[in-house]
Motif scaffolding. Structure first.
Motif, mmCIF file in Angstrom:
data_model
loop_
_atom_site.group_PDB
_atom_site.id
_atom_site.type_symbol
_atom_site.label_atom_id
_atom_site.label_comp_id
_atom_site.label_asym_id
_atom_site.label_seq_id
_atom_site.Cartn_x
_atom_site.Cartn_y
_atom_site.Cartn_z
ATOM 1 N N SER A 190 115.538 -33.854 95.415
ATOM 2 C CA SER A 190 116.325 -34.841 94.675
ATOM 3 C C SER A 190 117.693 -35.039 95.316
ATOM 4 C CB SER A 190 116.489 -34.394 93.219
ATOM 5 O OG SER A 190 117.305 -35.287 92.503
ATOM 6 N N GLU B 211 115.146 -26.572 93.918
ATOM 7 C CA GLU B 211 114.803 -27.943 94.302
ATOM 8 C C GLU B 211 113.643 -27.966 95.284
ATOM 9 O OE1 GLU B 211 117.363 -31.181 95.068
ATOM 10 O OE2 GLU B 211 119.123 -30.196 94.233
ATOM 11 N N SER C 149 117.452 -37.201 98.347
ATOM 12 C CA SER C 149 117.181 -38.602 98.001
ATOM 13 C C SER C 149 118.469 -39.343 97.667
ATOM 14 C CB SER C 149 116.207 -38.678 96.815
ATOM 15 O OG SER C 149 116.839 -38.327 95.591
ATOM 16 N N PHE D 56 111.439 -35.996 94.761
ATOM 17 C CA PHE D 56 111.448 -37.448 94.939
ATOM 18 C C PHE D 56 110.364 -37.814 95.939
ATOM 19 C CE2 PHE D 56 112.742 -41.372 96.995
ATOM 20 C CZ PHE D 56 113.156 -42.161 95.932
#
Length: 357
Positions: A185, A341, A188, A22
């Motif tokens: 992510s 991630e 976020s 993100f």
């Protein structure tokens, strides 16, 4: 506070899905005026602002334990190997999203290998925090952020009102403006430590040097999904003694120590795995200011080179099952383990230009 406790009790293990990174709003957008905006971002950080942001509040420099520094924390020798150049200190201006109030803080980070040679890895909470119902750390995001690799705080005077910019004695490899930032992510969606994945990658540029930072400082290797429960080093610039678990009056005398934010410090231990937050936990005495500092495996102390496998995130007290104090003081160090991630964040950052085009 009760809401945060409830959230802790119901937090699910972090997802391991292959999800994209993100990107936050650029701090120095591409296009017309980019270089001038970058210059303004860097020149905001005068000696006075660096001193008030990056040093402790006690008017006193660091004090070692009575028996001397140990593996819980010790200064890393200046100019000893790669880590003394790639690790550095972030100076950050935050804004409260709801009230508009401005504050300043400091974090740590590390230059890592990347295709564009411009990536610095740190903790996501250094960029964005939004704790449940605004308890704890509130709702803040970064408005100005610079990185000083190899920061030498020994030459930064206290209580200065100087509007001069730092020289090579304080910033031996320059002051680098953060232009773009990516977070995981998970962070976020849950910028509050409850689901882990507290990692970010930023792009940096220097208005006075056209070279990418990796060509100036070198870069540490970065590794994802590396073996757990290893001999590990954590590096950073501990600063805040109000939340220092090992401060005088908190622990027995032989363990007491304070920090000043001036020096790169390290802790060394065997980590243990925390499967809920996908983190690595180890004994260590490093106070806030260390956030975002690199976690290295396979470190050669002579060369200062290793493999970055994690990012320091928060504290851990196994004696407090739902206690909040252990999350802000310790006594253990808890670091985000770099996985899928975090790989996505690094990949997104290394594929882009610091100038956005």
């Amino acid at each position: 506070m009760l809401a945060l406790v409830a959230a802790l009790l119901t937090a699910a293990p972090p997802a391991q899905a292959d999800v994209p990174a993100f990107e936050l709003l650029p701090l120095v957008p591409a296009g017309a005026g980019h270089q001038q905006k970058l210059k303004s971002e860097v020149e905001y950080w005068t000696l006075a602002k660096m001193a008030s942001t990056g040093l402790n509040n006690e008017q006193q420099d660091a004090t070692p334990p009575p028996g001397g520094w140990d593996d819980l924390s010790r200064p890393w020798p200046r100019e000893q190997g790669l880590i003394s150049r790639t690790a550095g200190k972030f100076f950050i201006e935050n804004k409260d999203v709801q009230t508009g109030a401005v504050s300043r803080t400091a974090c740590s980070g590390n230059v890592v290998t990347s295709a564009n040679q411009s990536v610095v890895v740190t903790a996501a909470h250094c960029l964005r925090v939004h704790t449940p119902v605004n308890v704890g750390f509130g709702n803040t995001m970064v408005t100005n952020m610079v990185f000083v690799p190899g920061f030498n705080g020994a030459n930064l005077p206290r209580n200065t009102t100087s509007t001069d910019l730092p020289g090579k004695d304080i910033a031996p490899y320059g002051v680098w403006g953060v232009t773009r930032e990516w977070i995981t992510s998970t962070w976020s969606r849950s910028a509050d430590w409850l689901l882990g994945h507290d990692m970010a990658a930023v792009l940096v540029a220097n208005p006075g040097d056209p070279r990418p930072i990796g060509q100036v400082t070198g870069a540490q290797q970065i590794g994802f999904d590396q073996p757990r429960n290893q001999n590990t080093y954590v590096f950073g610039y501990p600063t805040i003694n109000e939340r220092n678990y090992y401060r005088p009056g908190k622990v027995r005398r032989e363990l007491q120590r304070t920090f000043d934010g001036r020096s790169l410090m390290t802790a060394r231990a065997i980590t243990r795995s925390d499967p809920v937050y996908y983190s690595d936990v180890m004994p260590g005495a490093l106070s806030p200011g260390t956030s975002g500092g690199p976690v290295l495996q396979n470190l050669d102390p002579a060369t200062g080179a290793g493999v970055q496998t994690g990012v320091f995130s928060r504290y851990d007290d196994p004696g407090q099952i739902i206690g909040l104090l252990g999350w802000v003081e310790g006594p253990n160090l808890s670091s985000t383990h770099l996985g899928d991630e975090e790989r996505a964040v690094h990949d997104a950052a290394q594929a882009e230009s610091p100038a956005g085009g």
